[in-house]
Design a protein around this motif. Structure first.
Motif, PDB file in Angstrom:
ATOM      1  N   ALA A 125     -89.264  55.396 -26.004  1.00 38.24           N
ATOM      2  CA  ALA A 125     -90.560  55.995 -25.665  1.00 38.24           C
ATOM      3  C   ALA A 125     -91.283  55.258 -24.539  1.00 38.24           C
ATOM      4  CB  ALA A 125     -91.445  56.020 -26.913  1.00 38.24           C
ATOM      5  N   GLY A 126     -90.724  54.141 -24.074  1.00 39.07           N
ATOM      6  CA  GLY A 126     -91.387  53.382 -23.021  1.00 39.07           C
ATOM      7  C   GLY A 126     -92.628  52.653 -23.498  1.00 39.07           C
ATOM      8  N   ILE A 127     -92.634  52.262 -24.772  1.00 37.23           N
ATOM      9  CA  ILE A 127     -93.767  51.528 -25.348  1.00 37.23           C
ATOM     10  C   ILE A 127     -93.484  50.032 -25.246  1.00 37.23           C
ATOM     11  CG2 ILE A 127     -95.105  51.096 -27.446  1.00 37.23           C
ATOM     12  CD1 ILE A 127     -94.224  53.921 -28.389  1.00 37.23           C
ATOM     13  N   GLY A 128     -94.408  49.285 -24.699  1.00 32.14           N
ATOM     14  CA  GLY A 128     -94.236  47.843 -24.627  1.00 32.14           C
ATOM     15  C   GLY A 128     -94.534  47.191 -25.963  1.00 32.14           C
ATOM     16  N   LEU A 129     -93.977  45.998 -26.166  1.00 30.47           N
ATOM     17  CA  LEU A 129     -94.270  45.278 -27.403  1.00 30.47           C
ATOM     18  C   LEU A 129     -94.434  43.797 -27.110  1.00 30.47           C
ATOM     19  CD1 LEU A 129     -91.527  43.619 -28.628  1.00 30.47           C
ATOM     20  CD2 LEU A 129     -90.744  45.983 -28.795  1.00 30.47           C
ATOM     21  N   SER A 130     -95.341  43.198 -27.861  1.00 33.30           N
ATOM     22  CA  SER A 130     -95.623  41.779 -27.739  1.00 33.30           C
ATOM     23  C   SER A 130     -95.392  41.125 -29.092  1.00 33.30           C
ATOM     24  CB  SER A 130     -97.080  41.557 -27.293  1.00 33.30           C
ATOM     25  OG  SER A 130     -97.384  40.181 -27.199  1.00 33.30           O
ATOM     26  N   GLY A 134     -97.628  33.273 -35.204  1.00 34.33           N
ATOM     27  CA  GLY A 134     -98.779  32.418 -35.473  1.00 34.33           C
ATOM     28  C   GLY A 134     -99.967  32.730 -34.597  1.00 34.33           C
ATOM     29  N   GLY A 135     -99.718  33.239 -33.394  1.00 35.21           N
ATOM     30  CA  GLY A 135    -100.802  33.621 -32.486  1.00 35.21           C
ATOM     31  C   GLY A 135    -101.503  32.462 -31.822  1.00 35.21           C
ATOM     32  N   THR A 136    -100.906  31.256 -31.834  1.00 36.12           N
ATOM     33  CA  THR A 136    -101.605  30.064 -31.362  1.00 36.12           C
ATOM     34  C   THR A 136    -101.386  29.775 -29.878  1.00 36.12           C
ATOM     35  OG1 THR A 136     -99.757  28.655 -32.085  1.00 36.12           O
ATOM     36  CG2 THR A 136    -101.573  28.986 -33.637  1.00 36.12           C
ATOM     37  N   THR A 137    -100.854  30.711 -29.126  1.00 35.32           N
ATOM     38  CA  THR A 137    -100.635  30.510 -27.699  1.00 35.32           C
ATOM     39  C   THR A 137    -101.920  30.124 -26.970  1.00 35.32           C
ATOM     40  OG1 THR A 137     -99.949  31.572 -25.625  1.00 35.32           O
ATOM     41  CG2 THR A 137    -100.927  32.981 -27.292  1.00 35.32           C
ATOM     42  N   VAL A 138    -101.793  29.250 -25.971  1.00 33.38           N
ATOM     43  CA  VAL A 138    -102.956  28.855 -25.163  1.00 33.38           C
ATOM     44  C   VAL A 138    -102.708  29.109 -23.677  1.00 33.38           C
ATOM     45  CG1 VAL A 138    -103.847  27.174 -26.807  1.00 33.38           C
ATOM     46  CG2 VAL A 138    -102.152  26.443 -25.113  1.00 33.38           C
ATOM     47  N   THR A 139    -101.727  29.955 -23.344  1.00 30.92           N
ATOM     48  CA  THR A 139    -101.445  30.237 -21.934  1.00 30.92           C
ATOM     49  C   THR A 139    -101.322  31.733 -21.639  1.00 30.92           C
ATOM     50  OG1 THR A 139     -99.061  29.955 -22.330  1.00 30.92           O
ATOM     51  CG2 THR A 139    -100.281  28.028 -21.541  1.00 30.92           C
ATOM     52  N   GLY A 140    -101.942  32.574 -22.458  1.00 28.42           N
ATOM     53  CA  GLY A 140    -101.894  34.011 -22.196  1.00 28.42           C
ATOM     54  C   GLY A 140    -100.602  34.665 -22.616  1.00 28.42           C
ATOM     55  N   GLY A 141     -99.889  34.085 -23.586  1.00 27.44           N
ATOM     56  CA  GLY A 141     -98.625  34.661 -24.026  1.00 27.44           C
ATOM     57  C   GLY A 141     -98.759  35.928 -24.835  1.00 27.44           C
ATOM     58  N   LEU A 142     -99.992  36.288 -25.235  1.00 32.18           N
ATOM     59  CA  LEU A 142    -100.229  37.515 -26.003  1.00 32.18           C
ATOM     60  C   LEU A 142    -101.017  38.535 -25.195  1.00 32.18           C
ATOM     61  CD1 LEU A 142    -101.129  36.005 -29.500  1.00 32.18           C
ATOM     62  CD2 LEU A 142     -98.980  37.089 -28.818  1.00 32.18           C
ATOM     63  N   VAL A 143    -100.942  38.413 -23.872  1.00 30.90           N
ATOM     64  CA  VAL A 143    -101.682  39.342 -23.007  1.00 30.90           C
ATOM     65  C   VAL A 143    -100.691  40.014 -22.060  1.00 30.90           C
ATOM     66  CG1 VAL A 143    -103.693  39.645 -21.535  1.00 30.90           C
ATOM     67  CG2 VAL A 143    -103.605  37.720 -23.111  1.00 30.90           C
ATOM     68  N   PRO A 144     -99.858  40.927 -22.579  1.00 32.27           N
ATOM     69  CA  PRO A 144     -98.883  41.592 -21.719  1.00 32.27           C
ATOM     70  C   PRO A 144     -99.530  42.599 -20.788  1.00 32.27           C
ATOM     71  CG  PRO A 144     -98.853  42.550 -23.906  1.00 32.27           C
ATOM     72  CD  PRO A 144     -99.783  41.375 -23.968  1.00 32.27           C
ATOM     73  N   ASP A 145     -98.761  43.036 -19.819  1.00 32.18           N
ATOM     74  CA  ASP A 145     -99.191  44.087 -18.894  1.00 32.18           C
ATOM     75  C   ASP A 145     -99.499  45.350 -19.691  1.00 32.18           C
ATOM     76  OD1 ASP A 145     -99.497  45.968 -16.943  1.00 32.18           O
ATOM     77  OD2 ASP A 145     -97.527  45.710 -16.033  1.00 32.18           O
ATOM     78  N   ARG A 146    -100.685  45.905 -19.487  1.00 31.71           N
ATOM     79  CA  ARG A 146    -101.115  47.059 -20.276  1.00 31.71           C
ATOM     80  C   ARG A 146    -101.063  48.367 -19.484  1.00 31.71           C
ATOM     81  NH1 ARG A 146    -103.515  47.059 -24.884  1.00 31.71           N
ATOM     82  NH2 ARG A 146    -104.942  48.714 -24.244  1.00 31.71           N
ATOM     83  N   THR A 147    -100.202  48.432 -18.482  1.00 32.97           N
ATOM     84  CA  THR A 147    -100.078  49.695 -17.769  1.00 32.97           C
ATOM     85  C   THR A 147     -99.396  50.759 -18.626  1.00 32.97           C
ATOM     86  OG1 THR A 147     -98.005  48.895 -16.766  1.00 32.97           O
ATOM     87  CG2 THR A 147    -100.038  48.613 -15.495  1.00 32.97           C
ATOM     88  N   ARG A 148     -98.790  50.322 -19.710  1.00 33.13           N
ATOM     89  CA  ARG A 148     -98.199  51.241 -20.684  1.00 33.13           C
ATOM     90  C   ARG A 148     -98.784  50.907 -22.053  1.00 33.13           C
ATOM     91  NH1 ARG A 148     -92.059  50.057 -20.749  1.00 33.13           N
ATOM     92  NH2 ARG A 148     -92.340  49.154 -18.686  1.00 33.13           N
ATOM     93  N   PRO A 149     -98.670  51.806 -23.049  1.00 37.93           N
ATOM     94  CA  PRO A 149     -99.107  51.444 -24.397  1.00 37.93           C
ATOM     95  C   PRO A 149     -98.355  50.218 -24.902  1.00 37.93           C
ATOM     96  CG  PRO A 149     -98.759  53.806 -24.236  1.00 37.93           C
ATOM     97  CD  PRO A 149     -98.220  53.211 -22.968  1.00 37.93           C
ATOM     98  N   GLY A 522     -87.912  47.282 -19.521  1.00 39.68           N
ATOM     99  CA  GLY A 522     -89.058  46.379 -19.409  1.00 39.68           C
ATOM    100  C   GLY A 522     -90.078  46.482 -20.509  1.00 39.68           C
ATOM    101  N   ILE A 523     -89.627  46.678 -21.767  1.00 45.04           N
ATOM    102  CA  ILE A 523     -90.585  46.843 -22.860  1.00 45.04           C
ATOM    103  C   ILE A 523     -90.959  45.515 -23.523  1.00 45.04           C
ATOM    104  CG2 ILE A 523     -89.743  49.174 -23.360  1.00 45.04           C
ATOM    105  CD1 ILE A 523     -88.413  47.893 -25.921  1.00 45.04           C
ATOM    106  N   LEU A 524     -90.150  44.457 -23.308  1.00 47.30           N
ATOM    107  CA  LEU A 524     -90.329  43.212 -24.045  1.00 47.30           C
ATOM    108  C   LEU A 524     -91.386  42.333 -23.381  1.00 47.30           C
ATOM    109  CD1 LEU A 524     -86.580  42.416 -24.744  1.00 47.30           C
ATOM    110  CD2 LEU A 524     -88.257  43.186 -26.423  1.00 47.30           C
ATOM    111  N   ASN A 525     -92.533  42.198 -24.038  1.00 48.88           N
ATOM    112  CA  ASN A 525     -93.633  41.361 -23.561  1.00 48.88           C
ATOM    113  C   ASN A 525     -93.807  41.486 -22.046  1.00 48.88           C
ATOM    114  OD1 ASN A 525     -95.651  39.953 -24.821  1.00 48.88           O
ATOM    115  ND2 ASN A 525     -94.569  38.012 -24.911  1.00 48.88           N
TER     116      ASN A 525
END
Length: 531
Positions: A125-130, A134-149, A522-525
């Motif tokens: 479906a072309g849906i990206g996933l992150s 733990g969610g403890t990243t401090v370098t933007g590792g949970l902020v993927p490109d949002r040009t797609r859902p 290109g769906i992975l993070n």
């Protein structure tokens, strides 16, 4: 605070604030006085309520995801809980009510097969996933490109000790297992992982693998990437079992592509790690050195010797003066006035600890160190996960506070420290905000060491822009000095541009080829690690 690392509870961090919400830290009068000297005397604005954007996933896509058996939710509260990580810019955006990076849904598989099924749905479906654990990243590792859902792939239900080979000392964990749980499960069998990053209370086994985490006992037990002997990786094209022997000449080691990949090449569902028997003895000491240069030279001597402690850490003069090795007493005087505090820790059986302790004591004394006994070392050990708890009350008080780290060879340590300090103080000073820049060494190798900086200044009206200029100056200084942009915080989006400069065009081309082979759509993070 418990004195046993293996008894620390798992903490689900409150979105927008670090650490255990039931055990916050408060600023001492001496810290508040020090802030006033920096011109910090006004509280930060009160946080603004988040407005979560509507999900971009239609009913058909949500139904396909639910058909995998995974739990699927578009609940605003749950999506907000997966919003970014815990860098200071992340927290500042959260306080400003910015929820623009919220995922469109949270999808929580309960098995590795469900992970593979979710990947197949997203790829079609072309849906990206992150990936989220733990969610403890401090370098933007949970902020993927949002040009797609984008979905947040919550791996926290993939948990537990799957197998323990006591003969080979290899434990197999589900990737979402929290580190305190991993230690508890191993401890029941007489073993320990011994990986204690500052994010220990919230971090997971899989997260440590994909970010090349470095725990505070790294000189004794190694970095996490050195502990990993195998991985299970789910990709849109299939599942790969990586690592069949301790060492091998059978071509390149594909573990090294997955370690540090931050979810850009696949989703790690299982991790096989080297473990060791629970140490019978733990001893931690404080040592005083007249200055940072002398202390760093002593650290190098130990790192290059055959006999090493389990923990080795050196605070510079500024960090020692603020007593940040004991977060609960930060700002109060402790030990000799001036100079630097070194923390030295030993773990193992009685005979081994006594042997190494005797050697290190004699060597540090020869190198100009003064022993301070166990009190400073034990204070640090008992509060070792509490340091980041100070950031929230500092932000509340109107301070701008953030950390950054790097790594280089021993011959470049002094220059790198001076250059980064000058770059950060200069960038903040140009904006009219004098800063305190502190530094410590907490990870050493025979050939080099990491430098970890903590920066405190007065927050301006736009602290995001203010820190952005300081961070850019620090990144430029790190690259100009020939050091690496990160030692253990990983790349994410914050370091991506400088990381690409660091590795150069040939390596970028190779990594993009790997990305295209494993994740052609290109769906992975998306946007993490590589643009």
């Amino acid at each position: 605070m418990t004195t046993s690392e293996t008894a620390v509870d798992v903490v689900d961090f409150t979105p927008g604030r670090w650490g255990n919400p039931n055990d916050p830290m408060h600023l001492s009068d001496s810290v508040i006085g020090a802030l006033t000297m920096l011109g910090i005397n006004e509280a930060a604005p009160a946080p603004v309520d988040l407005v979560i954007p509507a999900s971009r996933l239609d009913d058909a896509a949500l139904a396909d995801l639910a058909a995998t058996g995974a739990q699927v939710s578009t609940d605003d509260t749950l999506r907000a809980a997966r919003l970014r990580g815990f860098s200071t810019p992340d927290l500042l955006k959260f306080r400003a009510g910015d929820a623009s990076d919220a995922p469109d849904a949270v999808v929580a598989p309960t098995t590795a097969d469900q992970v593979a099924a979710v990947l197949a749905v997203c790829d079609a479906a072309g849906i990206g996933l992150s990936p989220y654990a733990g969610g403890t990243t401090v370098t933007g590792g949970l902020v993927p490109d949002r040009t797609r859902p984008i979905i947040s792939l919550d791996l926290r239900q993939l948990t537990g000790l799957i197998a323990l080979d006591e003969v080979s000392q290899i434990a197999t964990f589900a990737a979402g297992t929290r580190l305190p749980d991993a230690e508890r499960l191993l401890g029941e069998r007489g073993f320990e992982l011994g990986h204690f990053p500052q994010s220990y209370e919230g971090a997971t086994v899989g997260g440590c693998a994909v970010t090349r985490s470095a725990g505070q006992s790294s000189i004794g037990y190694g970095r996490f990437d050195e502990m990993v002997v195998g991985l299970t990786l789910a990709t849109p094209g299939g599942v790969a079992e990586i690592g069949t022997a301790p060492k091998s000449a059978a071509g390149p080691d594909l573990r090294q592509l997955v370690l540090g990949s931050e979810g850009a090449f696949g989703v790690v569902t299982q991790v096989r790690v080297h473990v060791h028997p629970v140490p019978a003895v733990r001893r931690f000491y404080g040592w005083h050195f007249p200055d940072f240069v002398a202390g760093a030279a002593a650290m190098r001597a130990l790192a290059q010797a055959s006999v090493k402690p389990t923990v080795l850490r050196l605070s510079d003069e500024a960090e020692t003066g603020l007593n940040l090795a004991n977060p609960s007493a930060a700002g109060s005087a402790s030990g000799p006035v001036g100079g630097c505090l070194m923390v030295v820790g030993f773990e193992g059986d009685q005979a081994d600890v006594e042997c190494r302790d005797a050697y290190v004591t004699a060597r540090l004394t020869e190198l100009g160190g003064t022993p301070l006994g166990t009190e400073p070392g034990e204070h640090w050990r008992e509060g070792r996960f509490r340091g980041p708890y100070l950031r929230d009350p500092l932000l509340d008080a109107g301070a701008l506070v953030e950390t950054l780290e790097t790594v280089t060879f021993w011959s470049n340590i002094d220059k790198l420290k001076a250059d980064v300090t000058a770059a950060v103080t200069g960038a903040l000073g140009e904006q009219g905000t004098p800063a305190v820049v502190m530094c410590h060494i907490s990870h050493v190798y025979p050939t080099g060491a990491s430098l970890y900086f903590t920066v405190i200044s007065n927050a301006l009206a736009d602290p995001l822009e203010q820190w952005g200029k300081a961070k850019a100056a620090a990144n430029a200084a790190i690259r100009a000095a020939g050091a690496s942009i990160t030692h253990h915080h990983a790349v994410g989006t914050d370091h991506r541009g400088t990381y690409l400069e660091e590795i150069g065009d040939v390596q970028v081309t190779a990594l993009r080829a790997v990305k295209n082979a494993l994740d052609p759509n290109g769906i992975l993070n998306p946007g993490i690690l590589l643009p």
